[in-house]
Design a protein around this motif. Structure first.
Motif, short mmCIF file in Angstrom:
data_model
loop_
_atom_site.label_atom_id
_atom_site.label_comp_id
_atom_site.label_asym_id
_atom_site.label_seq_id
_atom_site.Cartn_x
_atom_site.Cartn_y
_atom_site.Cartn_z
N LEU A 85 2.37 10.30 -14.60
CA LEU A 85 0.98 9.94 -14.32
C LEU A 85 0.86 8.44 -14.02
O LEU A 85 0.20 8.04 -13.05
CB LEU A 85 0.06 10.29 -15.49
N LEU A 86 1.49 7.64 -14.85
CA LEU A 86 1.41 6.18 -14.67
C LEU A 86 2.10 5.74 -13.38
O LEU A 86 1.54 4.94 -12.61
CB LEU A 86 2.03 5.47 -15.87
N VAL A 87 3.29 6.27 -13.12
CA VAL A 87 4.02 5.91 -11.91
C VAL A 87 3.23 6.32 -10.67
O VAL A 87 3.11 5.56 -9.70
CB VAL A 87 5.43 6.55 -11.90
N TYR A 88 2.66 7.51 -10.71
CA TYR A 88 1.87 8.02 -9.58
C TYR A 88 0.65 7.14 -9.34
O TYR A 88 0.34 6.80 -8.20
CB TYR A 88 1.46 9.47 -9.87
N PHE A 89 -0.03 6.74 -10.41
CA PHE A 89 -1.20 5.87 -10.28
C PHE A 89 -0.81 4.57 -9.58
O PHE A 89 -1.45 4.16 -8.61
CB PHE A 89 -1.81 5.57 -11.65
N PHE A 90 0.23 3.91 -10.10
CA PHE A 90 0.62 2.62 -9.52
C PHE A 90 1.19 2.77 -8.11
O PHE A 90 0.97 1.91 -7.26
CB PHE A 90 1.60 1.89 -10.44
N LYS A 91 1.86 3.88 -7.84
CA LYS A 91 2.38 4.13 -6.50
C LYS A 91 1.22 4.26 -5.50
O LYS A 91 1.26 3.67 -4.42
CB LYS A 91 3.22 5.41 -6.51
N LEU A 92 0.19 5.01 -5.87
CA LEU A 92 -0.97 5.17 -4.98
C LEU A 92 -1.71 3.86 -4.81
O LEU A 92 -2.15 3.51 -3.72
CB LEU A 92 -1.91 6.24 -5.53
N LYS A 93 -1.85 3.13 -5.90
CA LYS A 93 -2.60 1.87 -5.87
C LYS A 93 -1.87 0.83 -5.02
O LYS A 93 -2.47 0.17 -4.18
CB LYS A 93 -2.76 1.37 -7.31
N LEU A 94 -0.56 0.69 -5.23
CA LEU A 94 0.21 -0.32 -4.51
C LEU A 94 0.43 0.04 -3.04
O LEU A 94 0.55 -0.85 -2.20
CB LEU A 94 1.55 -0.56 -5.20
N SER A 95 0.49 1.32 -2.74
CA SER A 95 0.70 1.73 -1.34
C SER A 95 -0.61 1.71 -0.55
O SER A 95 -0.61 1.97 0.64
CB SER A 95 1.31 3.13 -1.28
N GLU A 96 -1.69 1.40 -1.24
CA GLU A 96 -3.01 1.37 -0.61
C GLU A 96 -3.31 2.67 0.12
O GLU A 96 -3.79 2.67 1.26
CB GLU A 96 -3.14 0.15 0.30
N CYS A 97 -3.04 3.75 -0.56
CA CYS A 97 -3.31 5.10 -0.04
C CYS A 97 -4.83 5.31 -0.06
O CYS A 97 -5.41 5.67 -1.07
CB CYS A 97 -2.59 6.12 -0.91
N LYS A 98 -5.46 5.04 1.08
CA LYS A 98 -6.92 5.04 1.16
C LYS A 98 -7.54 6.42 0.89
O LYS A 98 -8.59 6.51 0.26
CB LYS A 98 -7.37 4.50 2.50
N CYS A 99 -6.89 7.46 1.34
CA CYS A 99 -7.48 8.80 1.15
C CYS A 99 -7.42 9.25 -0.31
O CYS A 99 -8.08 10.21 -0.69
CB CYS A 99 -6.82 9.82 2.07
#
Length: 142
Positions: A85-99
């Motif tokens: 969960l934590l890795v996924y959160f930071f991965k989405l946040k850092l990759s600027e996954c807008k959708c």
């Protein structure tokens, strides 16, 4: 009991979040993390309800070797789920996954909040015990 209900609510929101990303074809959110969360969140919800409904029976069964092994494995998988969960959160946040931007994305950091609260409680309890222990030692020497 309230902890179980909070866990169910948070995991339901997390499941809703990953399913919405899938429904909206949010390609940058479609990783193995997404798939693992989608599979394991319902398990967490189910197990929370089982724990709530059969608390006494589970407590009795915990003394058997089979259940110790089962709960040990579940504990390891749950730990992996929390890290995912934590890795996924930071991965989405850092990759600027807008959708994937949604207020429910913040639910992914729930394990971090639980750990922080637990550490604060341990610190406070340790401090109180240390202070009361010193007072008891002082009073005992008189």
């Amino acid at each position: 009991m309230y902890g179980v209900l909070v866990s169910v609510a948070v995991n339901a929101l997390i499941l809703k979040y990953v399913l919405e990303n899938e429904k909206e074809n949010c390609e940058c959110a479609m990783t193995w993390h997404h798939n693992f969360i989608k599979l394991y969140a319902p398990v967490v919800i189910f197990l929370a309800f089982v724990r709530l409904l059969f608390r006494n029976e589970i407590d009795k069964a915990m003394n058997t070797p089979l259940f110790k092994v089962l709960f040990g494995v579940l504990g390891l998988v749950s730990f992996a789920y929390s890290i995912t969960l934590l890795v996924y959160f930071f991965k989405l946040k850092l990759s600027e996954c807008k959708c994937s931007k949604d207020w429910k994305r913040k639910m992914l950091i729930f394990p971090l909040i639980v750990i922080a609260v637990a550490l604060i409680l341990v610190f406070l309890i340790t401090t109180v015990l240390a202070l009361t222990g010193k007072k008891m030692l002082k009073n005992g020497k008189k």
